[in-house]
Every structure is written in C-alpha cells, then in structure tokens.
Design an enzyme around this catalytic site. Structure first.
Site, PDB file in Angstrom:
ATOM      1  CE1 TYR A   1      69.522  66.649  48.215  1.00 61.90           C
ATOM      2  CE2 TYR A   1      71.134  66.161  49.916  1.00 61.90           C
ATOM      3  CZ  TYR A   1      70.379  65.764  48.835  1.00 61.90           C
ATOM      4  OH  TYR A   1      70.483  64.477  48.368  1.00 61.90           O
TER       5      TYR A   1
ATOM      6  CG  HIS B   1      62.384  68.839  50.760  1.00 61.58           C
ATOM      7  ND1 HIS B   1      61.062  69.041  51.063  1.00 61.58           N
ATOM      8  CD2 HIS B   1      62.573  67.498  50.860  1.00 61.58           C
ATOM      9  CE1 HIS B   1      60.479  67.879  51.326  1.00 61.58           C
ATOM     10  NE2 HIS B   1      61.379  66.926  51.224  1.00 61.58           N
TER      11      HIS B   1
ATOM     12  CE1 TYR C   1      70.716  63.882  52.906  1.00 65.28           C
ATOM     13  CE2 TYR C   1      71.502  62.381  54.598  1.00 65.28           C
ATOM     14  CZ  TYR C   1      71.750  63.212  53.522  1.00 65.28           C
ATOM     15  OH  TYR C   1      73.023  63.377  53.076  1.00 65.28           O
TER      16      TYR C   1
ATOM     17  CG  ASN D   1      61.620  61.000  53.437  1.00 62.34           C
ATOM     18  OD1 ASN D   1      61.177  62.139  53.280  1.00 62.34           O
ATOM     19  ND2 ASN D   1      61.734  60.149  52.441  1.00 62.34           N
TER      20      ASN D   1
END
Length: 185
Positions: free
Chosen positions: A14, A19, A63, A65
């Site tokens: 990632y 993001h 992460y 969320n």
C-alpha cells in the site's frame, strides 16, 4: 504537545497508493526534521520531534477504517484535546494535488475520519486534505484509492506532499487560520 496523524494502510503493497498520502506527508515531515526513531505504540508507528514544542508523528497501523483506535489511544494516553491533533489524509473530492485545510466538520464519507470522530467524540481537530481525484468511469472507489498514481499525476502529488508538509509546519508555527489563508487557494 501536538500530534500529526497521517492516515494510510500499513504494508509495502500500500506504500505508494492514493490512500497512503497521509503517511507520505508524515514521512516528509520526519525527513525534514531528521526524525528516524520510529516505535510501535498505541497501534501506530510513532516518532517524536522536539522543536518549539513536542510533536508526535503518528502513522496508525490499524488499516484506514480503524484509524481512530490509534488516534483515540494516543489522545487519551497524552491527555490531549482534539484541537491538539492535525490529521492529514486523502480526499476524493479534490483534484489530484489540491490541498484543503479546515477545522471541524463531518467525515465527508472518509472512513478513517469517521473512525477518528467516533473515538475522539469531537470534530475540532485540524484536517489537511490532499486531493487524489475521482475514480475514472467504471472504477470501484475501493480499487481506485488502493491504486498508484499515474505517471502524469506523480509530479502533482509529489508537489502536494511537500506543500501539505509546509501547511502542517505553518499550522504549528502560525495557527490554522493563517495556514488556511495561505494554502486554501
């Protein structure tokens, strides 16, 4: 003490995705300030910088969320008010590379911000939003935010990361109102 939280997802896969712009800005601040002593605490990677006042750089490892878990733990541990926190994150509603600073407000649908709002019970933290643009026709939002920037977008986002770090430094030095006047163009 001030806390600068960059939102993103842990893991090499990632690292250069849309993001993870928040992580990129925090990394830029760490580079500028010569900070390299990262430790794992409160479900986050944290590093401390001692300038005019102590600043804690934070990259939640929960992460996106669940980012609020780490932010909430840190706020409680250090007995911080929401006003002592600056959150840097990606924003689909801004063109790639555009910045928008603000205090207060809703999550705008950003799940990381929703999680922080739920954990802090307050919306009075500074936000540095970094535009990542909207998904192309036919792209699912989740796939888009986890994609890398295109070669055409790369220079725009590199400049935005530098400007977002400048904005955070301005907030620390001169306050949010002056930073908003300088960077919300």
């Amino acid at each position: 003490m001030k806390v600068i939280v960059g939102l993103g997802n842990p893991g090499r896969e990632y690292s250069a995705t849309r993001h993870n712009v928040g992580f990129m800005v925090v990394d830029e601040l760490a580079r500028r300030w010569g900070v390299s002593d990262w430790r794992r605490r409160h479900e986050a990677e944290v590093a401390e910088y001692r300038g005019a006042e102590a600043v804690l750089l934070v990259k939640p490892q929960t992460y996106m969320n669940l980012s609020g878990r780490a932010v909430g733990e840190i706020a409680r541990w250090y007995k911080l008010a929401a006003e002592d926190i600056i959150v840097v994150f990606d924003d689909l509603d801004l063109p790639v590379g555009r910045l928008r600073l603000r205090m207060k407000g809703s999550s705008g649908g950003h799940r990381g911000i929703e999680s922080i709002l739920a954990q802090l019970g307050a919306d009075t933290f500074a936000r540095v939003r970094v535009g990542i643009g909207r998904p192309p026709q036919g792209w699912a939002t989740a796939d888009y935010v986890l994609s890398k920037f295109t070669p055409d977008e790369a220079p725009l986002i590199e400049q935005a990361i530098v400007r977002a770090a400048d904005a955070v430094e301005t907030i620390l030095k001169d306050g949010l109102n002056k930073a908003m006047n300088a960077f919300n163009k």
